[in-house]
Structures are given as structure tokens and as C-alpha cells.
Design an enzyme around this catalytic site. Sequence first.
Site, PDB file in Angstrom:
ATOM      1  N   LEU A  48       0.403 -76.860 -33.269  1.00 49.10           N
ATOM      2  CA  LEU A  48       1.372 -78.001 -33.195  1.00 49.10           C
ATOM      3  C   LEU A  48       0.521 -79.109 -32.353  1.00 49.10           C
ATOM      4  CD1 LEU A  48       4.757 -75.906 -32.739  1.00 49.10           C
ATOM      5  CD2 LEU A  48       4.113 -77.229 -34.672  1.00 49.10           C
ATOM      6  N   HIS A  49       0.561 -80.202 -32.649  1.00 47.62           N
ATOM      7  CA  HIS A  49      -0.005 -81.290 -31.622  1.00 47.62           C
ATOM      8  C   HIS A  49       0.502 -82.528 -31.864  1.00 47.62           C
ATOM      9  CE1 HIS A  49      -2.202 -82.267 -35.491  1.00 47.62           C
ATOM     10  NE2 HIS A  49      -2.347 -83.756 -34.799  1.00 47.62           N
ATOM     11  N   ARG A  50       1.458 -82.920 -33.067  1.00 43.57           N
ATOM     12  CA  ARG A  50       1.832 -84.328 -33.039  1.00 43.57           C
ATOM     13  C   ARG A  50       2.829 -84.726 -32.168  1.00 43.57           C
ATOM     14  NH1 ARG A  50      -0.328 -86.875 -37.026  1.00 43.57           N
ATOM     15  NH2 ARG A  50      -1.536 -85.476 -38.383  1.00 43.57           N
TER      16      ARG A  50
END
Length: 361
Positions: free
Chosen positions: A208-210
Site C-alpha cells: 500500500l502506498h497511495r
Amino acid sequence: MNITIVAGARPNFIKIAPIIRAIEKNKSEGKNVSYRLVHTGQHYDKNLSDTFFEELNIPKPDINLEVKSGSQAVQTAAIMVAFEQELIQNPCDLVLVVGDVNSTMACAIVAKKMNIKVCHVEAGIRSGDMTMPEEINRIVTDSITDYFFTTSDTASNNLKMYGANPENIHFVGNVMIDTLYQNLDRISAPNFWDDYQLEQNNYVVLTLHRPSNVDEVTSLIDLLQGIDEMVKDKKIIFPIHPRTKAILGDYELNLKNIVFVEPQGYLHFMFLIKNSFAVITDSGGISEETTVLKIPCFTMRNNTERPETQSIGTNTLVGTSIENLRKVYRNFIQTGKKESGIPELWDGKASERIVEILLKK
């Protein structure tokens, strides 16, 4: 031909590695081609940057502009100022940019204003989502590019709709897959493999990075707890970005299955992907590698700039809600893997095609 190659972020490094290999091969055969490698410094943490150069046998950059982080505008401006000086001091015939990060757009703009030809690798991909900084970078870069190299017919058609000259659009395949094929016999288990008793098909990889998923701590915790509860019978390996780790801080999460690990280098990460039961991600690029490796991928986004990973590959768009992810994952458990294939020209030879075409320009 003297080419300046730009790399700024982790996906860039993976994409330039096979291109450099193809250039060096042609140079060893007596072809008139050379390159200068510019690292903008957009990603500068050793685990997120230098490791990729070491693992993928990319030569040490000729220069690191050391731009580092900042807002979209601050970082883009800093890259442009630094790259202009780089080109003044080291003129070239062509600037080659890859992907869709700030470095891609910034360096393309600088090159064109200095009347230097621009080549864009991975041109033409579109999500249709103008809230994504990457989408703006793609559109601006492609609007001034001279030579377009695409990963799919869809990307090529996007460029034609935007008015690009069809003679300069070249469907060559996917350089990310070149790197994957070139390193499959080198991937290796990370140090924690035995510690967590990992085995093939007994764990899920989570990335997850957004900002929409990780910037608000309450929704991030809800998402993690939902995924933790959903995947009941398997560990979930989550290589967590330092920024996301800082957002979570000291919150008590009470997670039973999710295991937080440090960001992984390419060889360890691909080993994790190749041997996983499934992948849950909000990344676009990972769905390309899962497609080739035949690993089910569930992408927590409402759109994708890589539709072939869904129509042909193993990727499934599940939106951004844990409720929909839970529904799709439950169906997957009941019905098994969907039928999938590998997109056309994702054969490990895209970089060779790119360099062959450039040498004819």
C-alpha cells in the site's frame, strides 16, 4: 548516438536496467551508441534506491542530482533546474525517460526546451484519473515526446487519439518484464523467510502506498484490520514504506496475520511475489509482474493504466473499499484462479527492440 538516460524512482531503475544492457551489447558490437546515466535522487533512501542499482547490475550513475523529496511543485522544479545544468555541461543527442514519475516529466520538459529529442519508454498508458499526479506526468511527457515506446496496442491507440505521429509510435513490449526474465534465476528468499515459516502458497503479499489509502491514519487502520480479518488462514507480508510506518506511529493495531517487514530489494521482493498465494496492492506496476508469474492480484483502485493485466492477465480491480475486496477475495477462494495469459510481446526482448529502433533514427 549519445543518450542521456534518466532514473528517479524505484520503478525507473527496474526499467532502465535492461535498456542499459541492450545499449552495452550494441556498443560491444561496434555500434555508434553511448549513454550517460543521470539519477535525479527523487528516491534516495538506500533501501529504496541504491539497492536496485546493486542488485540489477546497473552501473553507478554518472551523476546524482540529489533532488530528494518535496511537494509536487518543489520537487519538479528542483529536478528541472538541476537537469538543465546537467545537459548544459554534458550535451547529448537524445534524452530517454521511463515511466511516469516527476523526474520523467521534468526532464522531458527541460530536454525539449533545449531542442534535444525525447524518447519515452512506457508511453501512452492512461488511467483516466486526473487526480493522480502520475496521469498528469504521462500526458505532459507524451505531449512533447519524439519517440514513443509502448507496452500494448491500447497504449499505442491512446497516443494516436492524442494526435501523436503514428510513425513515431513503436509497440515494443514491456521492459519491466525484461528485467523479470533476466533475474528469475537470481531471486532469493529474504532473511525473514524461515523466521515466519513461509512456504510457497501459504502467504499473501500486501503493498500500500497511495495517499488515498495510507495518508489518513484511521482509514489506514480500518483497511489493515479488514484485510487481516479477511485472510484468515495465511500470513500477510507487508513491506511497509517508512512514511506509512510513521503515519501508523504507536497505534495499537491488534493484527493477527499481517507481518510488517522492511522495504525489500528487487530480488527478494520478486521471490516473495513468485511464491505467494496472492497479492493485494494499490500499485499499477506490480500487476504486470503478477500477470507473467501467474499470481492472482487484487488491485485496490477504481482504475488502471494497465488494462491488459485485467483483460488478459491475473489482475482484478476491486475498488477502494474493504467490503468489495472482501467480496472479490471470497469469490476467489471459492472458485480459484481465473484463466489468464501473457500480453503480446511481453517476452523479455522489449529493450532490444527499443535500442534497435533508436539506432535507426
